[in-house]
Scaffold this motif. Structure first.
Motif, PDB file in Angstrom:
ATOM      1  N   UNK A  28       0.803  -0.854   0.130  1.00 35.77           N
ATOM      2  CA  UNK A  28       0.434  -0.433   0.248  1.00 35.77           C
ATOM      3  C   UNK A  28       1.161   1.576  -0.226  1.00 35.77           C
ATOM      4  N   UNK A  29       0.630   2.509  -0.898  1.00 38.43           N
ATOM      5  CA  UNK A  29       1.479   3.293  -0.755  1.00 38.43           C
ATOM      6  C   UNK A  29       0.187   4.339  -0.448  1.00 38.43           C
ATOM      7  N   UNK A  30       0.583   5.266   0.059  1.00 37.10           N
ATOM      8  CA  UNK A  30      -0.032   7.010  -0.260  1.00 37.10           C
ATOM      9  C   UNK A  30       0.968   8.160  -0.368  1.00 37.10           C
ATOM     10  N   UNK A  31       0.533   9.369  -0.564  1.00 39.97           N
ATOM     11  CA  UNK A  31       0.944  10.609  -1.221  1.00 39.97           C
ATOM     12  C   UNK A  31      -0.439  11.566  -1.009  1.00 39.97           C
ATOM     13  N   UNK A  32       0.499  12.159  -0.950  1.00 38.49           N
ATOM     14  CA  UNK A  32      -1.024  14.181  -0.392  1.00 38.49           C
ATOM     15  C   UNK A  32      -1.851  14.374  -2.109  1.00 38.49           C
ATOM     16  N   UNK A  33      -2.423  14.636  -1.869  1.00 41.87           N
ATOM     17  CA  UNK A  33      -3.404  14.836  -3.378  1.00 41.87           C
ATOM     18  C   UNK A  33      -2.879  16.443  -3.655  1.00 41.87           C
ATOM     19  N   UNK A  34      -3.963  17.458  -4.455  1.00 40.82           N
ATOM     20  CA  UNK A  34      -2.984  18.116  -4.621  1.00 40.82           C
ATOM     21  C   UNK A  34      -3.474  19.269  -3.336  1.00 40.82           C
ATOM     22  N   UNK A  35      -4.697  18.435  -3.048  1.00 41.39           N
ATOM     23  CA  UNK A  35      -5.061  19.442  -2.000  1.00 41.39           C
ATOM     24  C   UNK A  35      -4.163  19.276  -0.949  1.00 41.39           C
ATOM     25  N   UNK A  36      -4.034  18.322  -0.256  1.00 40.68           N
ATOM     26  CA  UNK A  36      -3.005  17.497   0.150  1.00 40.68           C
ATOM     27  C   UNK A  36      -1.803  18.070   0.480  1.00 40.68           C
ATOM     28  N   UNK A  37      -1.262  18.331  -0.730  1.00 40.64           N
ATOM     29  CA  UNK A  37       0.080  19.351  -1.109  1.00 40.64           C
ATOM     30  C   UNK A  37      -0.146  21.258  -0.113  1.00 40.64           C
ATOM     31  N   UNK A  38      -1.441  21.601  -0.709  1.00 40.33           N
ATOM     32  CA  UNK A  38      -1.132  23.231  -0.534  1.00 40.33           C
ATOM     33  C   UNK A  38      -1.676  22.981   1.110  1.00 40.33           C
ATOM     34  N   UNK A  39      -2.253  21.986   1.537  1.00 39.50           N
ATOM     35  CA  UNK A  39      -2.930  22.005   2.647  1.00 39.50           C
ATOM     36  C   UNK A  39      -1.498  21.882   3.637  1.00 39.50           C
ATOM     37  N   UNK A  40      -0.945  21.140   2.930  1.00 40.39           N
ATOM     38  CA  UNK A  40       0.433  20.784   3.914  1.00 40.39           C
ATOM     39  C   UNK A  40       1.504  22.529   3.713  1.00 40.39           C
ATOM     40  N   UNK A  41       1.514  23.107   2.692  1.00 32.22           N
ATOM     41  CA  UNK A  41       1.773  24.274   2.667  1.00 32.22           C
ATOM     42  C   UNK A  41       1.684  25.224   3.655  1.00 32.22           C
ATOM     43  N   UNK A  42       0.006  25.299   3.495  1.00 32.19           N
ATOM     44  CA  UNK A  42      -0.780  26.358   4.413  1.00 32.19           C
ATOM     45  C   UNK A  42       0.480  26.204   5.807  1.00 32.19           C
ATOM     46  N   UNK A  43      -0.006  24.956   6.212  1.00 32.26           N
ATOM     47  CA  UNK A  43       0.744  24.885   7.608  1.00 32.26           C
ATOM     48  C   UNK A  43       2.327  25.125   8.006  1.00 32.26           C
TER      49      UNK A  43
END
Length: 314
Positions: A28-43
């Motif tokens: 099983x693999x997991x990566x942030x989606x586009x919204x996830x990348x934006x979320x992490x950037x804001x954090x």
């Protein structure tokens, strides 16, 4: 060649990916989606601002949102973790049709939500599971040519609950689906041969002269031969059968088809095999040194169609 290398790579890096398989840490693999990348950037920006201005409320909000994202990531991963695929099957189809791959999954102990199933670039199928219930998913693939179809990698993906992360697994179903030629109408190839079945010393064959009786309906039977009166009386579907004093079986021969390429000839043979089966007419076939004696019925039909599908493929 590239597909074989990719399959070997995933087996080496990700552990077992061939059905039957249990999804776990190794596949099983997991990566942030586009919204996830934006979320992490804001954090990240909020954390830098909180450190720069030594703002305790900023720290509180940053860590609160960070824990929310981490919790969402764990929930996304858990939707796939522990899922067990038992087998994959598919019924034969004709070229140019969609294949429905039947995936059987072991019963789950908890609800699995937001799962998407698809082969390569096909449209994903939503398949959610509830506890202690039989789990089954029908995933479509495309059969473009006759032969043995390998639908490719099965991908299971999930971005539940917030869409910030996507977890996925790539599974090799090991499935090879039989694809028959696409039926094309054409002149009847070959000739007729005597096909007489002895019944009490009198030669009789399947025909349309004398009514013999009723038989249980089978999928593919001609609607014109269904005994609708019996159906209206609630006696179920039955098909009328007839017999004649004499008859002839159709012998199909690919060498008797004039013009066109091999694929067209196979498609014409396929059409007449289906016609003979629906008419309950005995038929045989000659195909590249193979001879199929005249017979009728579903088993004989499937045997001939399989020979057409595998013609020239060893």
């Amino acid at each position: 060649m590239i597909a074989a290398i990719a399959r070997t790579f995933y087996r080496f890096v990700g552990g077992n990916t061939t059905v039957p398989v249990a999804l776990g840490l190794r596949n099983i693999y997991i990566l942030p989606t586009g919204y996830g990348v934006l979320y992490l950037t804001v954090l990240g920006a909020m954390l830098i601002g909180s450190v720069n201005y030594n703002n305790n409320l900023g720290f509180l909000l940053t860590f609160l949102l960070g824990s929310l994202g981490l919790t969402a990531m764990m929930h996304t991963y858990s939707m796939l973790y522990g899922l067990r695929l038992l087998r994959a099957t598919a019924m034969p189809v004709f070229a140019g049709e969609g294949v429905e791959v039947d995936l059987r999954v072991a019963e789950v102990a908890r609800t699995r939500t937001g799962l998407s199933w698809y082969f390569n670039a096909a449209d994903p199928i939503r398949g959610d599971f509830k506890p202690n219930q039989p789990a089954r998913v029908l995933v479509r693939a495309w059969a473009g040519h006759r032969g043995l179809l390998n639908p490719g990698w099965l991908r299971i993906a999930c971005d539940y609950p917030l869409g910030l992360f996507q977890a996925w697994a790539r599974i090799d179903t090991g499935l090879q689906c039989l694809v028959y030629p696409r039926p094309i109408s054409g002149p009847v190839p070959g000739a007729t041969t005597a096909s007489v079945q002895r019944e009490g010393g009198i030669g009789r064959t399947a025909g349309v002269e004398d009514f013999v009786g009723l038989t249980a309906y089978q999928p593919g039977d001609s609607p014109g031969r269904i005994h609708w009166q019996a159906y209206s009386r609630g006696q179920g579907l039955h098909t009328k059968t007839f017999a004649g004093e004499a008859g002839a079986a159709l012998m199909l021969d690919i060498d008797d088809i004039q013009g066109g390429d091999t694929e067209r000839k196979l498609s014409i043979l396929c059409f007449h095999i289906l016609q003979a089966y629906h008419q309950r007419r005995s038929f045989g076939m000659r195909l590249a040194g193979q001879t199929f004696p005249a017979a009728n019925g579903r088993v004989h039909r499937d045997r001939c169609l399989r020979a057409l599908a595998l013609y020239g493929n060893g």
